[in-house]
Design a protein around this motif. Structure first.
Motif, PDB file in Angstrom:
ATOM      1  N   THR A  73     -21.419 -22.423  36.202  1.00 43.04           N
ATOM      2  CA  THR A  73     -20.220 -23.198  35.865  1.00 43.04           C
ATOM      3  C   THR A  73     -19.315 -22.414  34.921  1.00 43.04           C
ATOM      4  OG1 THR A  73     -21.416 -25.291  36.157  1.00 43.04           O
ATOM      5  CG2 THR A  73     -19.370 -25.355  34.883  1.00 43.04           C
ATOM      6  N   LYS A  74     -19.904 -21.837  33.887  1.00 37.16           N
ATOM      7  CA  LYS A  74     -19.125 -21.025  32.945  1.00 37.16           C
ATOM      8  C   LYS A  74     -18.587 -19.768  33.631  1.00 37.16           C
ATOM      9  CE  LYS A  74     -21.569 -22.459  28.751  1.00 37.16           C
ATOM     10  NZ  LYS A  74     -22.428 -22.002  27.617  1.00 37.16           N
ATOM     11  N   HIS A  75     -19.411 -19.174  34.487  1.00 40.77           N
ATOM     12  CA  HIS A  75     -19.011 -17.976  35.228  1.00 40.77           C
ATOM     13  C   HIS A  75     -17.789 -18.261  36.090  1.00 40.77           C
ATOM     14  CE1 HIS A  75     -19.335 -14.709  38.187  1.00 40.77           C
ATOM     15  NE2 HIS A  75     -19.499 -15.619  39.125  1.00 40.77           N
ATOM     16  N   ASN A  76     -17.830 -19.340  36.854  1.00 40.57           N
ATOM     17  CA  ASN A  76     -16.699 -19.689  37.718  1.00 40.57           C
ATOM     18  C   ASN A  76     -15.455 -20.010  36.905  1.00 40.57           C
ATOM     19  OD1 ASN A  76     -17.829 -19.393  40.320  1.00 40.57           O
ATOM     20  ND2 ASN A  76     -18.840 -21.373  40.180  1.00 40.57           N
ATOM     21  N   ALA A  77     -15.636 -20.736  35.793  1.00 43.90           N
ATOM     22  CA  ALA A  77     -14.493 -21.096  34.949  1.00 43.90           C
ATOM     23  C   ALA A  77     -13.850 -19.853  34.342  1.00 43.90           C
ATOM     24  CB  ALA A  77     -14.937 -22.052  33.846  1.00 43.90           C
ATOM     25  N   ARG A  78     -14.682 -18.881  33.952  1.00 49.82           N
ATOM     26  CA  ARG A  78     -14.173 -17.639  33.360  1.00 49.82           C
ATOM     27  C   ARG A  78     -13.283 -16.898  34.363  1.00 49.82           C
ATOM     28  NH1 ARG A  78     -16.142 -14.084  29.568  1.00 49.82           N
ATOM     29  NH2 ARG A  78     -18.065 -15.278  29.345  1.00 49.82           N
ATOM     30  N   LEU A  79     -13.768 -16.754  35.605  1.00 47.85           N
ATOM     31  CA  LEU A  79     -13.009 -16.032  36.618  1.00 47.85           C
ATOM     32  C   LEU A  79     -11.781 -16.819  37.062  1.00 47.85           C
ATOM     33  CD1 LEU A  79     -15.926 -14.576  38.782  1.00 47.85           C
ATOM     34  CD2 LEU A  79     -14.548 -13.401  37.068  1.00 47.85           C
ATOM     35  N   LEU A  80     -11.950 -18.125  37.199  1.00 49.39           N
ATOM     36  CA  LEU A  80     -10.831 -18.969  37.634  1.00 49.39           C
ATOM     37  C   LEU A  80      -9.652 -18.863  36.660  1.00 49.39           C
ATOM     38  CD1 LEU A  80     -11.195 -22.662  38.831  1.00 49.39           C
ATOM     39  CD2 LEU A  80      -9.550 -22.089  37.059  1.00 49.39           C
ATOM     40  N   SER A  81      -9.962 -18.845  35.372  1.00 48.13           N
ATOM     41  CA  SER A  81      -8.893 -18.854  34.369  1.00 48.13           C
ATOM     42  C   SER A  81      -7.989 -17.627  34.475  1.00 48.13           C
ATOM     43  CB  SER A  81      -9.494 -18.934  32.958  1.00 48.13           C
ATOM     44  OG  SER A  81     -10.229 -17.763  32.653  1.00 48.13           O
ATOM     45  N   ARG A  82      -8.519 -16.534  35.031  1.00 44.51           N
ATOM     46  CA  ARG A  82      -7.720 -15.316  35.163  1.00 44.51           C
ATOM     47  C   ARG A  82      -6.650 -15.439  36.245  1.00 44.51           C
ATOM     48  NH1 ARG A  82     -12.457 -10.672  35.344  1.00 44.51           N
ATOM     49  NH2 ARG A  82     -13.512 -11.222  33.379  1.00 44.51           N
ATOM     50  N   TYR A  83      -6.895 -16.304  37.214  1.00 52.93           N
ATOM     51  CA  TYR A  83      -6.020 -16.357  38.390  1.00 52.93           C
ATOM     52  C   TYR A  83      -5.271 -17.680  38.516  1.00 52.93           C
ATOM     53  CZ  TYR A  83      -8.273 -12.050  39.677  1.00 52.93           C
ATOM     54  OH  TYR A  83      -8.719 -10.750  39.668  1.00 52.93           O
ATOM     55  N   ARG A  84      -5.470 -18.578  37.566  1.00 54.69           N
ATOM     56  CA  ARG A  84      -4.687 -19.806  37.568  1.00 54.69           C
ATOM     57  C   ARG A  84      -3.380 -19.557  36.828  1.00 54.69           C
ATOM     58  NH1 ARG A  84      -6.254 -25.901  35.398  1.00 54.69           N
ATOM     59  NH2 ARG A  84      -4.710 -26.975  36.719  1.00 54.69           N
ATOM     60  N   GLY A  85      -2.281 -19.764  37.495  1.00 51.52           N
ATOM     61  CA  GLY A  85      -0.985 -19.466  36.912  1.00 51.52           C
ATOM     62  C   GLY A  85      -0.507 -20.502  35.918  1.00 51.52           C
ATOM     63  N   ARG A  86       0.607 -20.208  35.289  1.00 53.50           N
ATOM     64  CA  ARG A  86       1.211 -21.166  34.366  1.00 53.50           C
ATOM     65  C   ARG A  86       1.893 -22.297  35.107  1.00 53.50           C
ATOM     66  NH1 ARG A  86       4.357 -16.429  31.400  1.00 53.50           N
ATOM     67  NH2 ARG A  86       4.381 -15.836  33.615  1.00 53.50           N
ATOM     68  N   SER A  87       2.024 -22.139  36.406  1.00 52.40           N
ATOM     69  CA  SER A  87       2.583 -23.165  37.279  1.00 52.40           C
ATOM     70  C   SER A  87       1.909 -23.033  38.639  1.00 52.40           C
ATOM     71  CB  SER A  87       4.097 -22.962  37.446  1.00 52.40           C
ATOM     72  OG  SER A  87       4.340 -21.759  38.171  1.00 52.40           O
ATOM     73  N   PRO A  88       1.964 -24.076  39.474  1.00 55.27           N
ATOM     74  CA  PRO A  88       1.399 -23.957  40.825  1.00 55.27           C
ATOM     75  C   PRO A  88       1.999 -22.791  41.605  1.00 55.27           C
ATOM     76  CG  PRO A  88       1.782 -26.259  40.324  1.00 55.27           C
ATOM     77  CD  PRO A  88       2.393 -25.471  39.200  1.00 55.27           C
ATOM     78  N   ALA A  89       3.289 -22.550  41.428  1.00 57.24           N
ATOM     79  CA  ALA A  89       3.932 -21.454  42.150  1.00 57.24           C
ATOM     80  C   ALA A  89       3.308 -20.117  41.774  1.00 57.24           C
ATOM     81  CB  ALA A  89       5.429 -21.438  41.848  1.00 57.24           C
ATOM     82  N   GLU A  90       2.979 -19.948  40.499  1.00 56.76           N
ATOM     83  CA  GLU A  90       2.352 -18.701  40.058  1.00 56.76           C
ATOM     84  C   GLU A  90       0.919 -18.594  40.581  1.00 56.76           C
ATOM     85  OE1 GLU A  90       1.164 -16.791  35.801  1.00 56.76           O
ATOM     86  OE2 GLU A  90       3.250 -17.486  36.021  1.00 56.76           O
ATOM     87  N   THR A  91       0.210 -19.722  40.645  1.00 56.83           N
ATOM     88  CA  THR A  91      -1.134 -19.723  41.218  1.00 56.83           C
ATOM     89  C   THR A  91      -1.084 -19.302  42.680  1.00 56.83           C
ATOM     90  OG1 THR A  91      -1.840 -21.501  39.718  1.00 56.83           O
ATOM     91  CG2 THR A  91      -3.179 -21.129  41.668  1.00 56.83           C
ATOM     92  N   VAL A  92      -0.096 -19.811  43.415  1.00 54.99           N
ATOM     93  CA  VAL A  92       0.061 -19.446  44.825  1.00 54.99           C
ATOM     94  C   VAL A  92       0.428 -17.975  44.962  1.00 54.99           C
ATOM     95  CG1 VAL A  92       1.413 -19.849  46.926  1.00 54.99           C
ATOM     96  CG2 VAL A  92       0.625 -21.782  45.566  1.00 54.99           C
TER      97      VAL A  92
END
Length: 212
Positions: A73-92
């Motif tokens: 859970t921590k592993h996935n959250a760590r990696l996810l946080s790197r690629y989640r943008g400041r907005s949905p458009a940035e995430t896409v």
């Protein structure tokens, strides 16, 4: 797995990522905030997770899981946080850059194809979006899920049951029967209880018990 088989799986992975990207580009910010079928994650977070997966090689994966104390859970959250943008458009945008990546921590390419197929449905189904993956991709994932536990405990979940597709050449295991569309069988093997509503047979009740 031969080089030709690896290349074919990457072709399917890239196609399914591109299919999902096409659907994401039409979503509103409100839709990105909705819950997905992936427990605890919004649509935006699932997209970020897929970007992280597409950019995580063997050593990056090992370093992250060690630093997370071997807590997935921590592993996935760590990696996810790197690629989640400041907005949905940035995430896409981050996901768009990952569509054609050929990075993976192991050579279990059907599992990584399964990740894209399953998470695409995790996003599409709650939003009422029709997103139909390539039948060849679904078949490859189904065979792998029935044979091996990897990212999901699919083989364990299906043990002692017979899974048979109504719409494809797939018949696996023995025991109480579970029938339905191959995609719904894949989602069930991935541990998604929502898929059980579309399945039939004496084995469905046992699957529901195992998921609870």
């Amino acid at each position: 797995m031969t080089a030709a088989e690896s290349a074919e799986h990457w072709k399917l992975i890239h196609a399914e990522r591109a299919r999902l990207l096409g659907a994401l580009e039409d979503l509103s910010p409100e839709q990105f905030a909705q819950r997905s079928l992936c427990d605890g994650w919004s649509v935006d977070e699932v997209v970020a997770h897929l970007s992280a997966a597409a950019n995580t090689g063997r050593w990056t994966w090992i370093r992250s899981i060690v630093r997370s104390g071997f807590d997935p859970t921590k592993h996935n959250a760590r990696l996810l946080s790197r690629y989640r943008g400041r907005s949905p458009a940035e995430t896409v945008d981050n996901f768009r850059e990952a569509v054609t990546a050929t990075i993976a921590p192991t050579k279990d390419y059907p599992a990584f194809l399964g990740e894209v197929v399953v998470h695409s449905q995790d996003i599409a189904l709650p939003l009422g979006i029709e997103l139909s993956p390539d039948p060849e991709a679904v078949a490859s994932v189904a065979r792998y899920f029935a044979a091996k536990d990897f990212a999901v405990n699919s083989k364990t979940l299906a043990k002692g049951l017979r899974l048979r597709a109504d719409d494809a050449d797939f018949d696996s295991g023995s025991g109480p029967m579970v029938t339905g569309r191959l995609l719904d069988l894949v989602m069930a093997m991935a541990g998604r209880p929502e898929a059980l509503r579309a399945l039939n047979g004496d084995g469905v009740a046992e699957l529901r018990t195992r998921m609870s």
